[in-house]
Design a protein around this motif. Structure first.
Motif, mmCIF file in Angstrom:
data_model
loop_
_atom_site.group_PDB
_atom_site.id
_atom_site.type_symbol
_atom_site.label_atom_id
_atom_site.label_comp_id
_atom_site.label_asym_id
_atom_site.label_seq_id
_atom_site.Cartn_x
_atom_site.Cartn_y
_atom_site.Cartn_z
ATOM 1 N N ASN A 80 45.482 64.505 44.198
ATOM 2 C CA ASN A 80 45.678 65.773 44.896
ATOM 3 C C ASN A 80 44.694 66.837 44.434
ATOM 4 N N LEU A 81 44.485 66.929 43.147
ATOM 5 C CA LEU A 81 43.614 67.969 42.608
ATOM 6 C C LEU A 81 42.191 67.820 43.125
ATOM 7 N N HIS A 102 57.326 72.207 44.753
ATOM 8 C CA HIS A 102 57.057 72.935 43.511
ATOM 9 C C HIS A 102 56.329 72.052 42.503
ATOM 10 N N ALA A 103 56.761 70.803 42.389
ATOM 11 C CA ALA A 103 56.113 69.895 41.439
ATOM 12 C C ALA A 103 54.653 69.646 41.812
ATOM 13 N N ILE A 104 54.386 69.511 43.091
ATOM 14 C CA ILE A 104 53.012 69.246 43.532
ATOM 15 C C ILE A 104 52.116 70.460 43.288
ATOM 16 N N SER A 115 52.551 72.838 41.220
ATOM 17 C CA SER A 115 52.511 73.239 39.814
ATOM 18 C C SER A 115 51.704 72.273 38.955
ATOM 19 N N ALA A 116 51.119 71.269 39.550
ATOM 20 C CA ALA A 116 50.304 70.311 38.792
ATOM 21 C C ALA A 116 49.136 71.043 38.131
ATOM 22 N N PRO A 117 48.723 70.607 36.948
ATOM 23 C CA PRO A 117 47.636 71.287 36.232
ATOM 24 C C PRO A 117 46.366 71.393 37.078
ATOM 25 N N GLY A 118 45.856 72.607 37.188
ATOM 26 C CA GLY A 118 44.599 72.848 37.896
ATOM 27 C C GLY A 118 44.728 73.063 39.385
ATOM 28 N N LEU A 119 45.866 72.696 39.975
ATOM 29 C CA LEU A 119 45.991 72.802 41.431
ATOM 30 C C LEU A 119 46.058 74.251 41.893
ATOM 31 N N LYS A 120 46.721 75.081 41.119
ATOM 32 C CA LYS A 120 46.822 76.494 41.484
ATOM 33 C C LYS A 120 45.435 77.123 41.569
ATOM 34 N N GLU A 121 44.594 76.802 40.596
ATOM 35 C CA GLU A 121 43.227 77.341 40.600
ATOM 36 C C GLU A 121 42.399 76.748 41.735
ATOM 37 N N ALA A 122 42.625 75.467 42.043
ATOM 38 C CA ALA A 122 41.872 74.817 43.126
ATOM 39 C C ALA A 122 42.215 75.418 44.484
ATOM 40 N N LEU A 123 43.428 75.939 44.638
ATOM 41 C CA LEU A 123 43.865 76.527 45.908
ATOM 42 C C LEU A 123 43.408 77.965 46.083
ATOM 43 N N ASP A 124 42.896 78.563 45.053
ATOM 44 C CA ASP A 124 42.524 79.979 45.120
ATOM 45 C C ASP A 124 41.478 80.233 46.204
#
Length: 446
Positions: free
Chosen positions: A211-212, A231-233, A235-244
């Motif tokens: 996903n990331l 939420h689990a998807i 909240s995966a490490p790095g995904l929040k930043e990738a969606l920015d």
């Protein structure tokens, strides 16, 4: 825009100086997208002969150098190789690097250029339907580029035609598709399915548990997982930043925009959409949350996606739970009516296949009459009902069985349940609301 004459080998030059510029140097000079700069092509580093020039915005130049662009064959072989190795998402983020680690081919393939990358997280039944509809429209657009229809119904709805994306600008259409799943068995099935979708469908990339990486390479992300897994998807490490700074479209029932915005960075643009099962045959109904007026491109992107699989309408998010019950769960309710009508035909001696065909076509034709003519269903009903006829006799039987109120109450209960889907803590509240409503399931004695 006018293009310079073709050259087998060449490099871009700024007319005011003889210095040879590399692609990375040229792209690094693009500090402001709205500025226009002038370049010309020279066959050798020492050549200063006049050449045709054209004023291009950086987006136009980037699109021209992208794979399939008119200037790709004018680059040196090394530069061509670099350009073709980069994915559209990588070009859009400037991941390719030139000398000194400088971005190479920055912004090519982003939504501001010629197409974007669409990623589907949790590509199940609905994800397949959406990709199938969009690719089918793109195939038609490629085969019949002259069939452009910019008209749209005054009501804000749209019905898919052989080329539903024809009126959309290039920037609002995807040029690359990524489907993400969690199991290898599912990935194999998806690949076989996409192989049947024509030349564009065959190029859909299927990733397993990546996903990331998929989000990093995408510009628009479609969230199609189960509501409980969202939420689990995210909240995966790095995904929040990738969606920015990207567009996130959620089709999850019960998960609100406020919840999604809490799980991503403020720069992520979040939109909700609620398609239904008939999207699989491009006859669906999709409700989309309102998009800010200034986000014109986002609105066009979303409209191009969902108008390719049926009708779509923009509504405030407060209506989404009711829309989930009415159009999302509606196909199941309608199938119950369809099955009952067919059973009645069988009861009266019709063969099963013919009874089902008659009932299904009757429902479809009646629905089209209501949609296309705008006539109220009660008017259609009254036009069929003749004095002392068989229709009124059947209608009175349905009224005796409280069919009208039972179906309406089914929408009410489904709405309350939809509100609790993405919020487990509110499940008890939804059950309490059903009790307080005074509604109880009719007890039918056979």
């Amino acid at each position: 825009m006018a293009l310079p004459p073709p050259r087998t080998e060449g490099s871009f030059r700024i007319p005011t100086g003889p210095r040879r510029m590399s692609i990375s140097d040229r792209m690094e000079s693009e500090n402001k997208p709205e500025l226009s700069q002038t370049f010309k092509v020279a066959s050798t580093p020492s050549t200063t002969e006049p050449a045709a020039t054209a004023k291009w915005t950086p987006n136009e130049r980037n699109a021209s150098v992208a794979p399939g662009g008119p200037l790709l064959n004018r680059l040196t072989p090394t530069s061509q190789s670099l350009a073709l190795r980069l994915t559209p998402g990588e070009r859009g983020r400037g991941r390719g690097r030139g000398r000194g680690g400088r971005p190479l081919l920055r912004r090519i393939g982003s939504p501001t250029g010629m197409g974007y990358t669409l990623c589907v997280l949790g590509c199940g039944t609905m994800g397949i339907a959406i990709i199938s509809g969009v690719t089918a429209s793109l195939e038609t657009r490629a085969k019949h580029p002259h069939l452009i229809d910019d008209t749209s119904p005054a009501s804000g709805t749209s019905t898919p035609s052989p080329g539903s994306t024809q009126g959309a600008p290039d920037a609002a259409l995807p040029s690359r598709f990524i489907a993400c799943v969690s199991r290898h068995e599912t990935a194999k099935k998806l690949k076989r399915t996409f192989q049947e979708l024509g030349s564009i469908g065959q190029n859909v990339e299927v990733l397993v548990s990546e996903n990331l990486q998929a989000v990093k390479e995408s510009d628009v992300i479609l969230l199609c997982c189960k509501p409980q897994a969202a939420h689990a998807i995210l909240s995966a490490p790095g995904l929040k930043e990738a969606l920015d700074q990207k567009l996130l479209i959620s089709i999850l029932a019960g998960v609100t925009i406020a919840q999604l915005e809490d799980w991503v960075l403020p720069g992520t643009r979040v939109v909700r959409a609620m398609p239904n099962t008939p999207c699989r045959i491009r006859e669906g109904m999709t409700v989309i949350s309102t998009v800010p007026y200034e986000q014109t491109l986002d609105r066009k992107i979303i409209s191009a996606i969902f108008s390719s699989i049926g009708r779509c309408r923009f509504l405030d998010e407060k209506h989404f739970d009711a829309c989930t019950a009415l159009s999302g769960s509606g196909p199941a309710f309608v199938c119950l009516v369809l099955e009952a009508m067919a059973d009645g035909g069988v009861m009266m001696g019709l063969p099963r296949a013919e009874a089902l065909e008659l009932a299904a076509q009757t429902l479809q034709g009646t629905a089209r009459m209501a949609l296309q003519s705008g006539v109220h269903p009660a008017q259609i009903k009254d036009s069929v009902t003749t004095p002392a006829g068989c229709t009124i006799a059947g209608l009175l039987t349905l009224e005796d069985g409280r069919v009208r109120s039972t179906i309406a109450r089914a929408i009410q209960v489904a709405t309350q349940h939809a509100a609790a889907l993405g919020q487990p803590s509110k499940a008890d509240d939804a059950r309490q609301k059903r009790l307080l409503s005074g509604y109880q399931t009719p007890h039918v004695v056979d």
